[in-house]
Scaffold this active site. Sequence first.
Site, PDB file in Angstrom:
ATOM      1  N   ASP A   3     -29.001  12.707  18.273  1.00 11.07           N
ATOM      2  CA  ASP A   3     -27.917  12.862  17.305  1.00 11.07           C
ATOM      3  C   ASP A   3     -27.498  11.513  16.734  1.00 11.07           C
ATOM      4  O   ASP A   3     -27.236  10.564  17.470  1.00 11.07           O
ATOM      5  CB  ASP A   3     -26.704  13.517  17.969  1.00 11.07           C
ATOM      6  CG  ASP A   3     -26.998  14.917  18.484  1.00 11.07           C
ATOM      7  OD1 ASP A   3     -26.249  15.823  18.145  1.00 11.07           O
ATOM      8  OD2 ASP A   3     -27.978  15.081  19.233  1.00 11.07           O
ATOM      9  N   ASP A  61     -32.933   7.963  20.197  1.00 10.91           N
ATOM     10  CA  ASP A  61     -31.817   8.831  20.523  1.00 10.91           C
ATOM     11  C   ASP A  61     -31.904  10.012  19.549  1.00 10.91           C
ATOM     12  O   ASP A  61     -32.619   9.940  18.549  1.00 10.91           O
ATOM     13  CB  ASP A  61     -30.510   8.057  20.344  1.00 10.91           C
ATOM     14  CG  ASP A  61     -29.288   8.939  20.496  1.00 10.91           C
ATOM     15  OD1 ASP A  61     -29.189   9.657  21.512  1.00 10.91           O
ATOM     16  OD2 ASP A  61     -28.436   8.929  19.591  1.00 10.91           O
TER      17      ASP A  61
END
Length: 223
Positions: free
Chosen positions: A11, A9
């Site tokens: 952020d 992922d």
Amino acid sequence: MKFEAILFDMDGTVLDSAPDFIAISQQMLNKHGLAAVDDEKIRQVVSGGAKAMVVAAFDITEDDPQFESLRLEFLDLYLHSCAVHSHLYKGIDKLLTDIEKAGIKWGIVTNKPIRFAEPILERLGLTKRCAVLVCPEHVDCCKPSPEPLLLAAEQLAIDPRTILYVGDDKRDIDSGNAAGCKTLAVCYGYVHPQDNPHNWGAGAVVNTVAELQQVIDRAICGC
């Protein structure tokens, strides 16, 4: 098990983007003649996107007449300032380098729109290093759907079962598990104080980048 790819992922997992979100929120509050809020109030809702940050900063609901204009203002400011203060978490660059040296591909599967994700990777010098980037525009359904990770596997021409997916949100783990990937949850990202990554169903949970490095080291050697 030795993995063919390690996907992340964006952020809260490889990137601490909260400083830019905080700066923009405080800038908007100042512009609208309002007092600054505690930075932590913004940091805690980063995973909820622009909507959540506008609600938190301005203390309004999504039904407020001003909400939509504030949300669009936030996104416009972020488009031009999405990598001013954002940075890789300490230790992540070494981690990515170690993955590359082992001949394993790494990439990003994110719910962050491509208009933000691409310039951030470019400004951080990661564009050419990243083997695959999957954003919402590339799929019909975002995470927690398995579609983004299945697309990443297809583009890398590998079996999803040979992928380790790392994220800081339950949606990441749900998506990875549904796609047949191995999953790993990190606690150092934007986990809400009332949430518990140990309850997400991930194959492993780590608290720090240093612990993540240890897990990746074992994955690289296949031990």
